[in-house]
Design a protein around this motif. Structure first.
Motif, short mmCIF file in Angstrom:
data_model
loop_
_atom_site.label_atom_id
_atom_site.label_comp_id
_atom_site.label_asym_id
_atom_site.label_seq_id
_atom_site.Cartn_x
_atom_site.Cartn_y
_atom_site.Cartn_z
N THR A 1 0.84 -1.20 0.00
CA THR A 1 0.00 0.00 0.00
C THR A 1 0.87 1.25 0.00
OG1 THR A 1 -1.78 -1.15 1.17
CG2 THR A 1 -1.79 1.25 1.25
N SER B 1 -9.84 -6.15 -7.24
CA SER B 1 -8.59 -5.98 -6.53
C SER B 1 -8.91 -5.59 -5.09
CB SER B 1 -7.71 -4.91 -7.18
OG SER B 1 -6.44 -4.84 -6.55
N PHE B 2 -7.87 -5.56 -4.27
CA PHE B 2 -8.02 -5.01 -2.92
C PHE B 2 -8.09 -3.49 -3.04
CE2 PHE B 2 -6.20 -3.92 1.35
CZ PHE B 2 -7.31 -4.36 2.07
N HIS C 1 -11.68 -13.44 -3.55
CA HIS C 1 -10.80 -12.35 -3.97
C HIS C 1 -11.27 -11.80 -5.32
CE1 HIS C 1 -8.13 -14.78 -1.33
NE2 HIS C 1 -7.73 -13.58 -0.94
N TYR C 2 -11.91 -10.63 -5.33
CA TYR C 2 -12.18 -9.70 -4.24
C TYR C 2 -13.59 -9.18 -4.42
CZ TYR C 2 -7.10 -9.48 -3.63
OH TYR C 2 -5.78 -9.79 -3.42
N ILE D 1 -14.33 -3.25 -5.93
CA ILE D 1 -14.08 -2.03 -5.15
C ILE D 1 -15.25 -1.07 -5.23
CG2 ILE D 1 -12.55 -0.04 -4.88
CD1 ILE D 1 -10.28 -1.78 -6.01
N GLN E 1 -18.05 -1.12 -2.60
CA GLN E 1 -17.83 -0.69 -1.22
C GLN E 1 -18.61 0.59 -0.91
OE1 GLN E 1 -16.39 -2.47 0.96
NE2 GLN E 1 -15.40 -3.98 -0.36
#
Length: 391
Positions: free
Chosen positions: A55, A79-80, A332-333, A336, A339
Motif C-alpha cells: 500500500t 482488486s483489494f 478475492h475480491y 471495489i 464498497q
C-alpha cells in the motif's frame, strides 16, 4: 483448517532474523539494500525501493509520478481497495476499467474503448494501475501501447506476481511495460517479510523520488544539498514525504526468502497443474493455465469460478460447506466499486458487469508453496462432497 495461503518459513529464515536481532542494526541498516539488490536481480530491474507495505509502495508510486488534485487514475474493480485508495490519498479522482471474464485481469478492449471516450470528453487519466491478478500478467504490451498513445503513465500492481513473467519470459517487475511496478511481501504472498512492499523502476529520477517519499522527503545526498554540507549529521527535507521505511528485521527475512523464489514458483505451478487435472470433471470452471507464450504465472491465488446465477448463492453454499470441512477458502475480491465508501463517490452496481459477474462466481481454494499433495487431495475431496450436495 487448510488455509487459502500460508507463509513458508525455514530454519534459515529464522536464523537470518535472529542474527539481525543480535546485530547493531534493527532498522535502516545493511539488510535493506541487500533485499533491494536481491529483488532487482530477480526482476532484471535497475532500481528498487523497499517500504513497509505494498500500500505504501502504491502511494509513493503515485506521488513520484506527480499524481495530485485534478488528476484522474484508473484501475480495475477486481482488486483489494489499496489499488485505488493510493490515488485518492493524493487527492486524485479514481475510475475503473472492466476485466476479462476468464482471468479477472484488465480487459485491453474495454481499456481502449474507455480511452477513446475519455479523450473525447477531456477526462483522460494521468496514470493507469493494472493489477496482475492471481500472479498472472495481463497483456502488458497492448496495455503499454495504448497508454503510450495517450501519454498515460503505468503503475503495475504486481502484489501477486513476484517470480512470474509475461509473454516472452519478461520478468514481472522489470518495468519494461510500466513506469513503476509494486510488489507485496504480506505473509500470504509468494515471498514474505511479515509486512512489506517494494517499488521497482528503470527511471533513476523516479527512483530518487521514491526513496525521498518513503523517508519524510529527506536526503543526505551531498550532490543534491541546497545549502553547504555542514558535516556528517547534515540532511535536508526536499519534499513532504512519509515514514514508510521497512526494518532490517523484515528485510533480512526477505533476503533469505528470495533465495527460494524459484522453487516457490515451481511448486505453485505444480499445484496449479495438478488442480487442473484433479478438478477436470468437477462442476466448476478452472482458471486458464498459461501455455506456450514464455509467460509463467506466480499463482499467488487459484481462483475457481462457479455459476454466478442468483447473485452468488451457489458460491455462498460452497464457501460455507468447504469451511465446515476444514478448507479455508476465500473470495478475492469484492469489487471495489461495491464498497460503501466508493458508492458515496458516485459508483453504482452494474457499472462494470464483467467484474461483477466474475466476483459472483469466484472462490479461492488453497494455494501455497508448502502445500502437500495430501492436503491438495483433501481439498479436492471436499469439493467433490460439496458439489454433490449443491449441484
Amino acid at each position: 483448517m487448510i488455509p487459502y495461503g500460508r507463509q513458508d518459513i525455514s530454519d534459515e529464515d529464522v536464523a537470518a532474523v535472529v542474527a539481525t536481532l543480535k546485530s547493531d542494526w534493527l532498522t535502516q541498516g545493511p539488510a535493506i539494500p541487500a533485499f533491494e539488490q536481491a529483488v532487482m536481480a530477480a526482476c532484471d530491474a535497475p532500481y528498487a525501493v523497499a517500504v513497509n507495505s505494498a500500500t505504501s509502495a502504491l502511494h509513493i508510486a503515485c506521488l513520484a509520478l506527480g499524481v495530485g488534485p485534478g488528476d484522474i487514475a484508473w484501475t480495475v474493480p477486481i482488486s483489494f481497495v489499496a489499488s485505488s485508495n493510493c490515488a485518492l490519498y493524493c487527492g486524485a479522482t479514481i475510475d475503473f476499467v472492466d476485466v476479462e471474464p476468464d482471468t479477472g485481469n484488465i480487459d485491453p478492449a474495454a481499456l481502449e474503448a474507455k480511452l477513446i471516450d475519455a479523450e473525447r470528453s477531456g477526462t483522460l487519466p494521468k496514470v493507469l494501475i493494472p493489477v496482475l491478478y492471481t500472479g498472472r500478467a495481463h497483456d502488458q504490451a497492448r496495455v503499454h501501447a495504448l497508454c503510450s498513445r495517450y501519454g498515460i503513465k503505468i503503475i503495475e500492481d504486481a502484489s501477486h506476481a513476484i517470480g512470474g513473467s509475461g509473454e516472452g519470459g519478461e520478468a514481472v517487475g522489470s518495468c519494461r511495460w510500466c513506469d513503476i511496478a509494486v510488489f507485496s511481501f504480506h505473509p500470504v504472498k509468494i515471498v514474505t517479510t511479515a509486512e512489506g512492499g517494494m517499488a521497482m523502476t528503470r527511471d533513476p529520477e523516479l527512483a530518487t523520488r521514491l526513496q525521498d517519499f518513503r523517508s519524510h522527503g529527506i536526503t543526505k545526498d551531498r550532490a543534491r544539498l541546497v545549502e553547504p554540507d555542514a558535516g556528517g549529521w547534515y540532511y535536508e527535507q526536499h519534499s513532504l514525504g512519509l515514514n514508510y521505511r521497512i526494518t532490517d528485521m523484515q528485510a533480512i527475512l526477505g533476503v533469505s526468502q528470495m533465495k527460494r523464489l524459484v522453487p516457490f514458483i515451481e511448486r505453485r505451478n505444480e499445484i496449479a497443474n495438478r488442480y487442473d487435472e484433479l478438478l477436470a470433471s468437477a462442476p466448476l470452471t478452472r482458471p486458464p493455465l498459461v501455455r506456450g507464450t514464455g509467460a509463467v504465472s506466480a499463482w499467488h491465488l487459484y481462483v475457481i469460478q462457479l455459476d454466478p446465477a442468483n447473485d452468488g448463492a451457489l458460491r455462498r453454499a460452497w464457501f460455507d460447506g468447504l469451511r465446515a470441512r476444514g478448507i479455508g477458502v476465500q473470495v478475492h475480491y469484492i469489487p471495489i466499486h461495491h464498497q460503501p465508501y466508493y458508492q458515496q463517490l458516485g459508483f453504482e452496481r452494474g457499472m462494470f458487469p464483467a467484474a461483477e459477474r466474475f466476483y459472483n462466481g469466484a472462490l479461492s481454494i488453497p494455494m501455497f508453496a508448502a502445500m502437500t499433495d495430501d492436503e491438495q487431495d483433501r481439498v479436492v475431496a471436499a469439493i467433490g462432497e460439496v458439489a454433490g450436495e449443491t449441484c
